[in-house]
Write a protein that holds these residues in place. Structure first.
Motif, PDB file in Angstrom:
ATOM      1  N   GLU A 164     -15.229  13.398  26.657  1.00  0.00           N
ATOM      2  CA  GLU A 164     -14.245  13.069  27.670  1.00  0.00           C
ATOM      3  C   GLU A 164     -12.861  13.158  27.041  1.00  0.00           C
ATOM      4  OE1 GLU A 164     -15.094   9.355  30.065  1.00  0.00           O
ATOM      5  OE2 GLU A 164     -13.081   8.943  29.296  1.00  0.00           O
ATOM      6  N   GLU A 221     -19.717  12.351  23.267  1.00  0.00           N
ATOM      7  CA  GLU A 221     -20.697  11.392  23.788  1.00  0.00           C
ATOM      8  C   GLU A 221     -21.304  10.562  22.666  1.00  0.00           C
ATOM      9  OE1 GLU A 221     -23.225  13.863  26.070  1.00  0.00           O
ATOM     10  OE2 GLU A 221     -21.987  13.632  27.884  1.00  0.00           O
ATOM     11  N   ARG A 266     -10.928  13.267  31.936  1.00  0.00           N
ATOM     12  CA  ARG A 266     -11.761  14.291  32.563  1.00  0.00           C
ATOM     13  C   ARG A 266     -12.872  14.696  31.575  1.00  0.00           C
ATOM     14  NH1 ARG A 266     -10.503  20.161  31.702  1.00  0.00           N
ATOM     15  NH2 ARG A 266      -8.699  19.700  30.440  1.00  0.00           N
ATOM     16  N   PRO A 267     -14.093  14.934  32.075  1.00  0.00           N
ATOM     17  CA  PRO A 267     -15.173  15.347  31.167  1.00  0.00           C
ATOM     18  C   PRO A 267     -14.975  16.795  30.720  1.00  0.00           C
ATOM     19  CG  PRO A 267     -15.965  15.274  33.430  1.00  0.00           C
ATOM     20  CD  PRO A 267     -14.531  14.797  33.468  1.00  0.00           C
TER      21      PRO A 267
END
Lengths: 341, 268
Positions: free
Chosen positions: A281, A299, A323-324
């Protein structure tokens, strides 16, 4: 032992040199060979011993152990005024009571070079640093950049075996510094003198040097060409000191990915074949003009910095924090770190 | 409105202070050209009479000569000892360095009478007869400081890398000293010497205790004033002393750029 090019003659050899000031170890055993005509840079943070090493080579300090050779001659116990080295000092150290021309001529004067020869060489040196009309000025009538050039001319005019430069551009502003970097390199090529250059500025080191020695804690971490030390740093320290480095551990292996080697995939874009992909992210977006830096939290918890050239104007979607994203890189572009640290 | 008033008041005050300081000196100068034997205001008339009398007075001439001799020898000694001390303190670190620095500067702060009494007691105790030499020794004790302070202040202001730069360019110790150190120190040394000369020339307290039968100029003046004799000659001599001491001090101030030529210890 860190060797130079075996085909070339060594201008300078530093063999097992150590120097301590009381309990403080400034230089903790260094071996170094600098080739004739080479632009060699000692790069390191303050306190890494680079300036002490330079002063040992110039003869201002005596090593506690080890040997220093200049052009094949052992000079370990030779005083500075009998060594074939000249120094460009960080504060320039121009003689305030002498004109620019007298400053430049001083080294020749004490070596009893004839007046005629002296004038000729001073003139040439002034032309080289583009100060032809300022020979009659006093140092305090010059700008910082001009003083820097005088200091350089004063050293180069003696045609030493090795020219030592102690952060000579440190006092100049960024623009002037970048100009002088290019100019210094040109002058070095022109006169063909071996340069040993001390700096803490990684960009300066990469821009000008034939080879760079990265120093930390009085020792040399790595010696190599700018490309080598940047692309294949030997230790985590080197990786961290030169450029931004992302250190990751995967399957028990520590490795580094440079930010500019990381690709940010747009949504739905398939992973290119042969690339490692990890998702995370965007935590921070830093706009730096030519490029944009993205700090991404993977992650698995680690942070990676990715850099993207601003080829098109930045869209709002790309500036969005939180935002991912998916990051991709080639295994070829990573390098495994030495297990030393 | 009130601001202009304040400024005016301030200027008037400064003028008053300066007048208070300098009127007596001007009066002495005027009296030196007085035609009368008696110091009375207004001056009766101007003449060169007392100047001629004074300059042909053998006592005055010998006193002037002695004072100049003492001042010259004192200056020379102060120069050598003061600069050497400044170099030692600046360049090296050794046990007791701060103490020596303090002791060198002390004679400035010490009342002259203490230096005088101490020296007198010492010479008496050691059986050294008071002479021109003892006067010189007495003066040198406090003249070393002015040279020392000036040279040390200059050394501290000089970039250390200049010496290294000279050696790096091939100059040995002697050449470095001759070409770099000495030229950079020269104005400080000259300023120190001039101050030392001026200090010695008008010194009276220490001289009183260290002189035997010798009369330096200030001692001669003091004796005349006490006895109320030859006062017109005293006025002439004093005017001369003012001229002799003021000129070197002005030059010294010039050379060191104002602040450096002070008699006050260099900041430590």
């Amino acid at each position: 032992m860190i060797d130079g090019d075996p085909a070339k003659k060594a201008a300078l050899k530093v063999l097992g040199v150590r120097k301590s000031y009381g309990p403080v170890v400034a230089v903790a055993g260094i071996d170094l060979v600098v080739d004739e005509g080479e632009f060699f840079t000692l790069l390191g943070p303050s306190g890494s011993g680079k300036t002490t090493l330079l002063r040992l080579i110039a003869g201002f300090e005596r090593p506690d152990a080890g040997r220093i050779e200049l052009g094949g001659r052992d000079v370990t116990s030779v005083p500075p005024y009998l060594r074939d080295t000249n120094t460009v000092f960080q504060d320039y150290a121009l003689f305030p009571h002498m004109s620019v021309a007298e400053n430049i001529a001083y080294g020749l004067r004490v070596k009893h070079v004839s007046r005629q020869e002296r004038e000729k060489r001073v003139q040439r040196a002034l032309e080289m640093v583009r100060l032809t009309n300022l020979g009659g000025r006093r140092p305090n009538q010059l700008s910082g950049g001009q003083r820097q050039r005088v200091a350089l001319a004063r050293a180069v005019v003696n045609e030493p075996e090795v020219l030592l430069l102690d952060e000579p551009l440190g006092a100049l502003d960024l623009k002037l510094r970048q100009e002088m970097q290019i100019e210094l390199k040109q002058i070095q090529k022109e006169v063909g003198i071996t340069f040993v250059y001390v700096t803490h500025d990684q960009e300066e080191a990469l821009t000008m040097s034939d080879r760079v020695a990265v120093m930390a804690n009085g020792q040399i971490e790595q010696v190599g060409s700018p490309v080598e030390v940047y692309e294949r740093p030997a230790t985590e320290f080197v990786a961290g000191f030169i450029g931004i480095s992302n250190v990751l551990v995967r399957d028990g292996v520590r490795f580094v990915v440079r930010p500019e080697k990381i690709r940010m995939l747009s949504e739905g874009e398939p992973a290119p074949p042969g690339m490692v992909v990890e998702s995370g992210e965007v935590e921070e977006v830093i706009y730096v003009g030519m490029s944009t830096r993205y700090v991404v939290r993977l992650e698995r918890g680690e942070h990676l910095v990715a850099v993207r050239q601003n080829m098109d104007a930045l869209g709002d979607a790309e500036r969005f924090e939180g935002r991912p994203v998916r990051l991709a890189w080639t295994a070829d572009h990573t390098f495994v770190l030495d297990k030393r640290r | 409105m009130s601001e202009t008033l304040t400024r005016f008041a301030l200027r008037a005050w400064v003028a008053l202070v300066l007048l208070f300081l300098f009127i007596p000196i001007v009066v002495i100068f005027l009296y030196a050209f007085n035609s009368s034997k008696i110091e009375a205001w207004p001056i009766e008339g101007f003449s060169m009479r007392w100047i001629n009398v004074t300059l042909s007075d053998a006592e005055v001439v010998s006193a002037i000569r002695l004072s100049v001799e003492v001042a010259l020898v004192t200056t020379l000694l102060a120069l050598i000892l003061g600069s050497c001390a400044a170099f030692a303190i600046h360049r090296t670190t050794f046990f007791g360095r701060d103490a020596i620095n303090f002791l060198l500067v002390l004679p400035l702060a010490l009342p002259g009478i203490i230096t005088g009494v101490a020296l007198h007691a010492f010479f008496d105790y050691s059986g050294i007869l008071l002479s021109v030499a003892t006067i010189v020794v007495g003066h040198t004790t406090f003249c070393i400081v002015v040279v020392y302070n000036n040279v040390l202040a200059r050394l501290r202001r000089t970039q250390g890398s200049l010496i290294e730069a000279a050696m790096d360019l091939g100059a040995n110790g002697f050449q470095t000293f001759k070409d770099i150190t000495l030229p950079l120190l020269s104005t400080a040394i000259i300023a120190g010497a001039m101050l030392a000369f001026a200090l010695s020339f008008d010194e009276i307290i220490v001289t009183t205790f260290t002189a035997g039968a010798q009369n330096t100029l200030p001692i001669w003046i003091f004796a005349q004033i006490r006895n109320g004799q030859r006062l017109p000659e005293v006025n002439v001599v004093v005017s001369l002393v003012i001229l002799v001491t003021i000129i070197p001090v002005l030059i010294a101030a010039r050379l060191t750029g104002g602040g450096g030529a002070s008699r006050v210890p260099a900041a430590k």
